[in-house]
Write an enzyme that holds these catalytic residues in place. Sequence first.
Site: not given
Length: 529
Positions: A140, A281
């Site tokens: 922070k 695929h």
Amino acid sequence: MPDLHKVARALISVSDKTGLIDLGRALSERGIEILSTGGSAKALRDEGIAVKDVAEVTEFPEMMDGRVKTLHPRIHGGLLALRDDDAHVEAMKGHAIPEIDLLVVNLYPFEETVAKGADYDTCIENIDIGGPAMIRAAAKNHAFVNVVTDIADYEPLLAELDANDGATSYGFRQKLALTAYARTGAYDAAVSTWMAGALEEAAPRRRAFAGELAQTLRYGENPHQAAAFYRDGSDRPGVANAVQHQGKELSYNNINDTDAAFELVSEFLPGDGPACAIIKHANPCGVARGATLTEAYRKAFDCDRTSAFGGIVALNMKLDAETAEAIAEIFTEVVIAPGADDAAKEIFAKKKNLRLLTTDGVANPGTPGLTYRQVAGGFLVQDKDVGRIGLEDLKVVTKRQPSDAELEDLLFAWKVAKHVKSNAIVYVKDGATVGVGAGQMSRVDSALIAAKKSERMAEALGLPEALTKGSAVASDAFFPFADGLLEAAAAGATTVIQPGGSMRDAEVIAAADEAGLAMVFTGMRHFRH
């Protein structure tokens, strides 16, 4: 807020002490005071590195088996204080709070503890409290504080200090904060996921997933999509934990297809004999078992040679030279196997565009887990499909009983159908797929497409009839009408495996009897969307 901020004091408290001594010595040599705790302090001190115990700063000893040591205003104040705020600076002076410019913390090994199968109480004890609290505080306040949570950032930190005469830039601190918050987020996700499992909570009120960056990808499914690959920390054999021996980096589609191939071939454990799966695929275009790995590959290849070009090959046993020679006859994107001998590697080394991946064994198909998929505004979570059936689970519903050989092909076809996009139809003969129909809106169309591909393959191989003649056919879900079943029969299938459960089961069974088919119900479906 200045861009550059000098690092004068560091707090080090690490569980994983890899690189700790080198880092501590480097910081000390740069004139940075080191505060530390417990084992970290001892390890540094034993190497002659000057360390000040956190307890000296807090004037409180470590207590409660180390549960309480850094949870103190003099530590969190030193991390959170804004250096350009007069009130904060006065508070630090008034309460003897030292500025902490660098926090180096890695957390208790919770994920590793869970992975080892530790009991509930042991897992609880390996939940870090002080570490995440300090990390969040430092992150922070990244305007002034550097927070390092990853050993991989030790060297970049030292390089940054050297480049800025003992200071770090704001941009550097921002990136460290980003990594820090991701780490605590992943840690909390691991704890909450474990607790949901331990409490057998199938649908906890909140669900979190996390991963660690494994690779930044060139692009996603298409060149205009950015993408990256993340590991979830599990030790499951597969593409995420494989070793790549050659070839360029895997693409997004390569990774997706390779995962599909290896998960499918893992349905066939090495004890079942050599097996091969070829994927294109994300759908199988050929799967087979054989007396040898080479035979398994060739049988899988002969299901659909056209689609196999540029496909992914997965093997359930160590790759040998003979099989490598067979695979190298056409262009293949990726080969993944539990291992590869030196001769096989030499053969593949001549194919610069082929990627060879090896894993530590096959993936246990019965291992439970979760799968998830994003939808607009949320995501779907479900148990992984680990459903499996054996001979004892089959219910013969027709007048004709399948033979032992037919039963073997039926079970093989069922394993493959589980990995084919629904609607799925799979024809199998003599332990090899001979036709695969995937992803159609109609089950009839899947049956027709698979049969047509088989006919074309038979022509290419110079065979007198389609390979589906005398085959077993699997449907991933029930036949809602008899039409799909009759298309399979027209293609030459003589035995059928399907879940059953349709309102028209009696009609479908009657059609099977009339066609002279043997049909079994599994009572389980395998939708794959």
